[in-house]
Design a protein around this motif. Structure first.
Motif, short mmCIF file in Angstrom:
data_model
loop_
_atom_site.label_atom_id
_atom_site.label_comp_id
_atom_site.label_asym_id
_atom_site.label_seq_id
_atom_site.Cartn_x
_atom_site.Cartn_y
_atom_site.Cartn_z
N UNK A 234 0.85 -1.19 0.00
CA UNK A 234 0.00 0.00 0.00
C UNK A 234 0.89 1.25 0.00
N UNK A 235 1.82 1.27 0.94
CA UNK A 235 2.83 2.31 0.98
C UNK A 235 4.01 1.72 1.72
N UNK A 236 5.07 2.48 1.85
CA UNK A 236 6.28 1.93 2.44
C UNK A 236 6.02 1.22 3.77
N UNK A 237 6.33 -0.08 3.80
CA UNK A 237 6.20 -0.83 5.04
C UNK A 237 4.77 -1.16 5.44
N UNK A 238 3.83 -0.98 4.52
CA UNK A 238 2.42 -1.23 4.82
C UNK A 238 1.81 -2.08 3.70
N UNK A 239 1.22 -3.20 4.05
CA UNK A 239 0.78 -4.15 3.04
C UNK A 239 -0.67 -4.59 3.18
N UNK A 240 -1.29 -4.91 2.03
CA UNK A 240 -2.57 -5.61 2.01
C UNK A 240 -2.28 -7.10 2.08
N UNK B 127 11.84 0.71 6.63
CA UNK B 127 11.12 -0.54 6.41
C UNK B 127 11.77 -1.23 5.21
N UNK B 128 11.78 -2.55 5.23
CA UNK B 128 12.33 -3.23 4.06
C UNK B 128 11.95 -4.69 4.01
N UNK B 129 12.25 -5.28 2.85
CA UNK B 129 12.04 -6.71 2.65
C UNK B 129 10.58 -7.11 2.86
N UNK B 130 9.65 -6.31 2.41
CA UNK B 130 8.24 -6.71 2.45
C UNK B 130 7.76 -6.88 3.87
N UNK B 131 7.26 -8.07 4.18
CA UNK B 131 6.69 -8.31 5.50
C UNK B 131 7.75 -8.44 6.60
N UNK B 132 9.00 -8.51 6.18
CA UNK B 132 10.05 -8.78 7.16
C UNK B 132 10.20 -7.61 8.13
N UNK B 133 10.22 -6.42 7.62
CA UNK B 133 10.31 -5.25 8.48
C UNK B 133 9.32 -4.21 8.00
N UNK B 134 8.08 -4.36 8.43
CA UNK B 134 7.05 -3.41 8.04
C UNK B 134 6.90 -2.34 9.10
N UNK B 135 6.17 -1.31 8.77
CA UNK B 135 5.83 -0.31 9.79
C UNK B 135 4.56 -0.77 10.51
#
Length: 569
Positions: free
Chosen positions: A35-41, A145-153
């Motif tokens: 969705x945005x940096x470090x934030x995922x659906x 934030x990085x690596x997708x779900x690894x280090x999200x906000x």
RNA sequence: CGGGACGUAGCGCAGCCUGGUAGCGCACCAGUCUGGGGGACUGGUGGCCGCCGGUUCGAAUCCGGCCGUCCCGACCA
């Protein structure tokens, strides 16, 4: 489920901005979207995996005697002021002001809220112990934030908080949680390791981290090949031999242009281990002024900043600027411990060392023949170096090894550091007003999704362990004749009857596309049926990442069920 | 926050240097053939070239600012 009707947007090519395997594959296979940096659906498949992990965690937490609750994501500043963390937590805490000008934050962790909850209700020791947990979204405004779900906000975490009448009881529950975590990660089918850990910004007395072993991990853990000692390198006390050069008079020598350890060592013809690397740090504490300190380690060692911060009692240490180095009598690139006006912290491995080389605090010059005891008499000694492969284990002297890990769990003995300021008190069995003692226990649920993929994948895609797979089996329908469709449908029903979650690939796609997608998605079992198999009365059953064989149609369900059971045990 | 790279169709990319009708592959839509490992052919759909400003007769292209993304570092239950 009919795949033709599910929201599974797979990608043929790797997304350009995904670097590590889990990020790349979870995007490609249609489990998540950014969705945005470090934030995922979480898309349907991703959510299914998340739920599976939650289920394992929930079952084990319940079994261990913890009770599930749900606390809010929005938290009032006043609670954080009571614990003292409103000032201390830093910019990772996302703060905001509501329409009534009340200050709030998004919860990065829930010690304050749970303490507030418990203190309102707790009166007697008879109500203890109590272990409350939740599975909920957290928000930490990570610098990077990085690596997708690894280090999200924003991420999903299971966090548990236990309250006790005595330290002994806390120790008992800590052990209980430790064992529970071991069970959880074993059940998830992961290669992992529990290690001693720094308590970081959560604080407390004792903690262990649980790391999934993976090269893409952001942490480095050290463990002993001979005994069961294991620790995060931020903690690891590994020792090394302390080589000394020949004792000598100290003298200054020109080393034009040589600043890096290797250059100096080469120019003077000495081993890098005989150099003293001196680094100047600025230590920051919540109270008081920043302090500049010089840190000395062997030329072939690295300083470990977390250890240093702990030794100094600092909240944060950072490399000093050139100007700051000069302010204590140093010269950037040629800093040495002799003649500095700051505290000198030397690593234990330098204690008593002689015949060393160090910066002379003058451009293009080094000291040779340095003796720590004679020439740096004011040095304080502490363990501030990073453990290295081959160091000696602090327990048994065995060889230390290093590996990268992904931190997926962390348990803490908090003690009274929140309960005290927050006023979590009760009457003990003697009628005395007593502060409760606490533990807290976290598991990164969404990070686990990534960690599992890091450990379970190949070139073709993900390989979900049976426990976690979004579906246990996928039925790949080959060709579009009514007959094949009907028989596939019947197969799906039989498989569901047998207790499996079934994904029926009924899409109007070429066989190759379906096979590749099945592998990308990582469904553990694949049953393929087309005209050819129909004529022979068999379906091809393939185990993801394993063998394939033909199974008579009426035995497929039983076969799959047995295969599933085998993999679940 | 420091260093680097990037932003053009849903995805992956070219075009930019040297300003002049916005392209390729995949995906998508329609059709025909095909059907056990990312098929072929035909015809289509889809663009604020990240945003704002400047230079210019004319800007995806040159200049400035901003925003966003990724990588390395610093940081981090």
């Amino acid at each position: 489920m009919r795949m033709s009707q599910m929201f599974i947007p797979t990608l043929r090519e790797d997304p350009a901005d995904a670097e590590v395997a889990s990020h790349r594959l979870l995007l490609r296979a249609g489990f998540i979207r950014r969705v945005t940096s470090g934030v995922y659906d979480f898309l349907p498949l991703g959510l299914r995996v998340l739920r599976r992990i939650e289920t394992v965690v929930r079952e084990e937490m319940n079994r261990a005697g913890a009770q599930e609750i749900l606390m809010p994501m929005v938290q009032p500043a006043e609670l954080w002021r009571q614990s003292g963390r409103w000032e201390k937590y830093g910019r990772e805490l996302l703060r905001f002001v509501d329409r009534h000008d009340h200050e709030s934050c998004l919860g990065p962790t829930h010690e304050e809220v749970v303490c507030d909850l418990v203190r309102r209700e707790l009166r007697s020791y008879k109500q203890l112990p109590m272990n409350l947990y939740q599975i909920q979204a957290k928000f930490r405004d990570e610098v990077r934030p990085r690596f997708g779900l690894m280090r999200g906000r924003e991420f999903i975490m299971k966090d548990a908080y236990s309250f006790h009448a005595s330290d002994d009881d806390l120790a008992r529950e800590y052990a209980n949680m430790f064992e529970t975590y071991m069970r959880i990660f074993r059940r998830l089918g992961l290669r992992f390791r529990a290690v001693e850990a720094d308590t970081g910004s959560i604080g407390g007395r004792r903690s262990h981290e649980f790391h999934v072993l993976a090269d893409s991990g952001e942490d480095v853990i050290a463990w002993c090949g001979a005994c069961d000692y294991a620790a995060n390198v931020e903690m690891a006390e590994a020792r090394r031999e302390a080589p000394s050069g020949a004792a000598a008079e100290v003298s200054e020598t020109d080393t034009p242009g040589a600043s890096a350890v290797e250059d100096v060592a080469a120019m003077l013809g000495v081993a890098p281990a005989l150099l003293v690397k001196t680094l100047v740090y600025r230590a920051r504490r919540a109270e008081g002024e920043d302090e500049l300190v010089a840190v000395c380690v062997r030329g072939d060692d690295q300083a470990q900043e977390v250890k240093l911060a702990r030794f100094l009692g600092a909240d944060e240490v950072a490399m000093a600027s050139d100007a700051e180095i000069e302010s204590i009598g140093g010269v950037a690139g040629f800093v040495g411990p002799v003649g500095l006006t700051a505290r000198v912290i030397a690593d234990e491995s330098l204690r008593g060392a002689e015949g060393l080389v160090a910066g002379a605090n003058r451009v293009d010059a080094h000291l040779v023949g340095l003796s720590m005891a004679r020439d740096v008499p004011t040095a304080e000694y502490a363990d501030v170096r990073a453990a290295r492969e081959g160091d000696a284990c602090p327990r048994c002297g065995g060889g230390i090894r290093l590996a990268r890990g992904i931190e997926v769990g962390h348990v803490f003995e908090l003690g009274r550091q929140y309960a005290e300021p927050m006023g979590v008190v009760f009457q003990n069995d003697k009628g005395e007003r007593t502060v409760a003692t606490m533990g807290c226990y976290g598991i990164g649920i969404s990070r686990l999704v990534a960690a599992v993929v890091e450990q379970c994948h190949d070139e073709a895609g993900i390989i979900w362990p049976m426990h976690l797979a979004p579906f246990h089996v996928t039925v790949v329908q080959l060709g579009k004749s009514e007959e094949v469709a009907a028989r596939c449908h019947a197969l799906c029903e039989a498989l569901e009857e047998a207790g499996l979650d079934v994904l029926w690939d009924d899409r109007n796609e070429r066989p190759g596309v379906k096979f590749r997608d099945a592998e990308l998605l990582g469904i553990p079992l694949r049953v393929a049926l087309g005209e050819r198999g129909l004529a022979a009365g068999v379906a091809e059953v393939a185990v993801r990442g394993g063998e394939k064989l033909d199974v008579p149609l009426d035995e497929v369900a039983a076969f799959a069920r047995a295969e599933r059971e085998r993999r679940l045990s």
